[in-house]
Scaffold this motif. Sequence first.
Motif, PDB file in Angstrom:
ATOM      1  N   PRO A  67       9.305  -6.697  -3.072  1.00 53.48           N
ATOM      2  CA  PRO A  67       9.187  -6.650  -4.535  1.00 53.48           C
ATOM      3  C   PRO A  67       7.948  -5.861  -4.960  1.00 53.48           C
ATOM      4  N   LYS A  68       8.051  -5.212  -6.094  1.00 56.02           N
ATOM      5  CA  LYS A  68       6.932  -4.426  -6.632  1.00 56.02           C
ATOM      6  C   LYS A  68       5.683  -5.284  -6.806  1.00 56.02           C
ATOM      7  N   ALA A  69       5.865  -6.513  -7.252  1.00 52.25           N
ATOM      8  CA  ALA A  69       4.715  -7.397  -7.459  1.00 52.25           C
ATOM      9  C   ALA A  69       3.953  -7.605  -6.157  1.00 52.25           C
ATOM     10  N   GLN A  70       4.677  -7.760  -5.064  1.00 54.05           N
ATOM     11  CA  GLN A  70       4.010  -7.972  -3.780  1.00 54.05           C
ATOM     12  C   GLN A  70       3.217  -6.742  -3.354  1.00 54.05           C
ATOM     13  N   ILE A  71       3.743  -5.559  -3.603  1.00 53.51           N
ATOM     14  CA  ILE A  71       3.031  -4.327  -3.264  1.00 53.51           C
ATOM     15  C   ILE A  71       1.738  -4.235  -4.071  1.00 53.51           C
ATOM     16  N   ALA A  72       1.830  -4.452  -5.366  1.00 50.06           N
ATOM     17  CA  ALA A  72       0.640  -4.351  -6.224  1.00 50.06           C
ATOM     18  C   ALA A  72      -0.401  -5.405  -5.861  1.00 50.06           C
ATOM     19  N   LEU A  73       0.046  -6.613  -5.590  1.00 45.76           N
ATOM     20  CA  LEU A  73      -0.893  -7.686  -5.235  1.00 45.76           C
ATOM     21  C   LEU A  73      -1.466  -7.495  -3.835  1.00 45.76           C
ATOM     22  N   ALA A  74      -0.672  -6.929  -2.920  1.00 42.48           N
ATOM     23  CA  ALA A  74      -1.199  -6.638  -1.584  1.00 42.48           C
ATOM     24  C   ALA A  74      -2.302  -5.590  -1.682  1.00 42.48           C
ATOM     25  N   TRP A  75      -2.104  -4.597  -2.535  1.00 42.67           N
ATOM     26  CA  TRP A  75      -3.127  -3.558  -2.715  1.00 42.67           C
ATOM     27  C   TRP A  75      -4.444  -4.199  -3.163  1.00 42.67           C
ATOM     28  N   ILE A  76      -4.383  -5.030  -4.177  1.00 45.59           N
ATOM     29  CA  ILE A  76      -5.619  -5.614  -4.705  1.00 45.59           C
ATOM     30  C   ILE A  76      -6.225  -6.619  -3.733  1.00 45.59           C
ATOM     31  N   ALA A  77      -5.388  -7.317  -2.983  1.00 39.42           N
ATOM     32  CA  ALA A  77      -5.894  -8.297  -2.017  1.00 39.42           C
ATOM     33  C   ALA A  77      -6.660  -7.627  -0.881  1.00 39.42           C
ATOM     34  N   GLN A  78      -6.366  -6.363  -0.608  1.00 37.52           N
ATOM     35  CA  GLN A  78      -7.035  -5.642   0.470  1.00 37.52           C
ATOM     36  C   GLN A  78      -8.352  -5.010   0.045  1.00 37.52           C
ATOM     37  N   LYS A  79      -8.709  -5.124  -1.213  1.00 44.88           N
ATOM     38  CA  LYS A  79      -9.982  -4.571  -1.680  1.00 44.88           C
ATOM     39  C   LYS A  79     -11.095  -5.546  -1.303  1.00 44.88           C
ATOM     40  N   PRO A  80     -12.102  -5.087  -0.576  1.00 46.76           N
ATOM     41  CA  PRO A  80     -13.138  -5.995  -0.070  1.00 46.76           C
ATOM     42  C   PRO A  80     -13.996  -6.640  -1.146  1.00 46.76           C
ATOM     43  N   PHE A  81     -14.029  -6.075  -2.321  1.00 43.23           N
ATOM     44  CA  PHE A  81     -14.848  -6.626  -3.396  1.00 43.23           C
ATOM     45  C   PHE A  81     -14.092  -7.635  -4.253  1.00 43.23           C
ATOM     46  N   VAL A  82     -12.787  -7.804  -4.028  1.00 40.33           N
ATOM     47  CA  VAL A  82     -11.988  -8.731  -4.832  1.00 40.33           C
ATOM     48  C   VAL A  82     -12.121 -10.146  -4.269  1.00 40.33           C
ATOM     49  N   THR A  83     -12.596 -11.050  -5.113  1.00 42.56           N
ATOM     50  CA  THR A  83     -12.704 -12.453  -4.738  1.00 42.56           C
ATOM     51  C   THR A  83     -11.362 -13.146  -4.954  1.00 42.56           C
ATOM     52  N   ALA A  84     -10.815 -12.998  -6.142  1.00 40.93           N
ATOM     53  CA  ALA A  84      -9.517 -13.593  -6.463  1.00 40.93           C
ATOM     54  C   ALA A  84      -8.984 -12.945  -7.736  1.00 40.93           C
ATOM     55  N   PRO A  85      -7.771 -12.398  -7.678  1.00 41.70           N
ATOM     56  CA  PRO A  85      -7.184 -11.848  -8.902  1.00 41.70           C
ATOM     57  C   PRO A  85      -6.670 -12.972  -9.802  1.00 41.70           C
ATOM     58  N   ILE A  86      -6.703 -12.729 -11.082  1.00 40.69           N
ATOM     59  CA  ILE A  86      -6.159 -13.685 -12.049  1.00 40.69           C
ATOM     60  C   ILE A  86      -4.719 -13.256 -12.306  1.00 40.69           C
ATOM     61  N   VAL A  87      -3.780 -13.869 -11.568  1.00 40.20           N
ATOM     62  CA  VAL A  87      -2.395 -13.413 -11.611  1.00 40.20           C
ATOM     63  C   VAL A  87      -1.605 -13.907 -12.817  1.00 40.20           C
ATOM     64  N   GLY A  88      -2.028 -14.948 -13.465  1.00 45.56           N
ATOM     65  CA  GLY A  88      -1.332 -15.411 -14.658  1.00 45.56           C
ATOM     66  C   GLY A  88       0.110 -15.817 -14.384  1.00 45.56           C
ATOM     67  N   ALA A  89       0.334 -16.545 -13.327  1.00 52.41           N
ATOM     68  CA  ALA A  89       1.689 -16.953 -12.963  1.00 52.41           C
ATOM     69  C   ALA A  89       2.283 -17.867 -14.033  1.00 52.41           C
ATOM     70  N   SER A  90       3.475 -17.510 -14.485  1.00 59.63           N
ATOM     71  CA  SER A  90       4.172 -18.340 -15.467  1.00 59.63           C
ATOM     72  C   SER A  90       5.555 -18.768 -14.980  1.00 59.63           C
ATOM     73  N   LYS A  91       5.924 -18.327 -13.763  1.00 55.97           N
ATOM     74  CA  LYS A  91       7.201 -18.687 -13.154  1.00 55.97           C
ATOM     75  C   LYS A  91       6.952 -18.946 -11.674  1.00 55.97           C
ATOM     76  N   PRO A  92       7.743 -19.812 -11.050  1.00 52.04           N
ATOM     77  CA  PRO A  92       7.543 -20.097  -9.615  1.00 52.04           C
ATOM     78  C   PRO A  92       7.558 -18.848  -8.739  1.00 52.04           C
ATOM     79  N   GLU A  93       8.422 -17.878  -9.057  1.00 53.39           N
ATOM     80  CA  GLU A  93       8.493 -16.670  -8.229  1.00 53.39           C
ATOM     81  C   GLU A  93       7.216 -15.838  -8.292  1.00 53.39           C
ATOM     82  N   HIS A  94       6.438 -16.002  -9.360  1.00 50.83           N
ATOM     83  CA  HIS A  94       5.151 -15.307  -9.428  1.00 50.83           C
ATOM     84  C   HIS A  94       4.220 -15.808  -8.328  1.00 50.83           C
ATOM     85  N   LEU A  95       4.225 -17.106  -8.098  1.00 53.06           N
ATOM     86  CA  LEU A  95       3.406 -17.680  -7.022  1.00 53.06           C
ATOM     87  C   LEU A  95       3.945 -17.276  -5.657  1.00 53.06           C
TER      88      LEU A  95
END
Length: 127
Positions: A67-95
């Motif tokens: 899924p596109k969401a997984q690609i975008a979140l994987a990109w940000i998760a691999q950034k060494p300066f990112v502590t935690a993204p604020i994903v704003g999950a509003s549906k179970p599939e977002h988590l």
Amino acid sequence: MPLCKDQGIGVLPWSPLARGRLTRAWNEATERTRTDKYGSTLYVSDIEADRKVVEQVAKLAAARGAPKAQIALAWIAQKPFVTAPIVGASKPEHLTDAVAALSLNLDESEIAQLEAPYVPHAVTGHA
């Protein structure tokens, strides 16, 4: 971000999926895109570059079968300066996508593909 990395300052990216723009086709409208007055002001300065980023996410998602969401979140998760993204999950599939993205490792060429069309944006929403 280089300063944050150098100084060990954590970053909490807000809306890493760009209010859902990175999860759907560029011209696909949702109830939110039709009614969110604040959101409609956020992605107007560099529309062509933003569209190209969305297209790159879609290409990589298709190539990876993810899924596109997984690609975008994987990109940000691999950034060494990112502590935690604020994903704003509003549906179970977002988590589900957020957790799955942690196991999706992008290689250097994939990261370069995603970042190539990006144009830095001015800060918006804060006067």
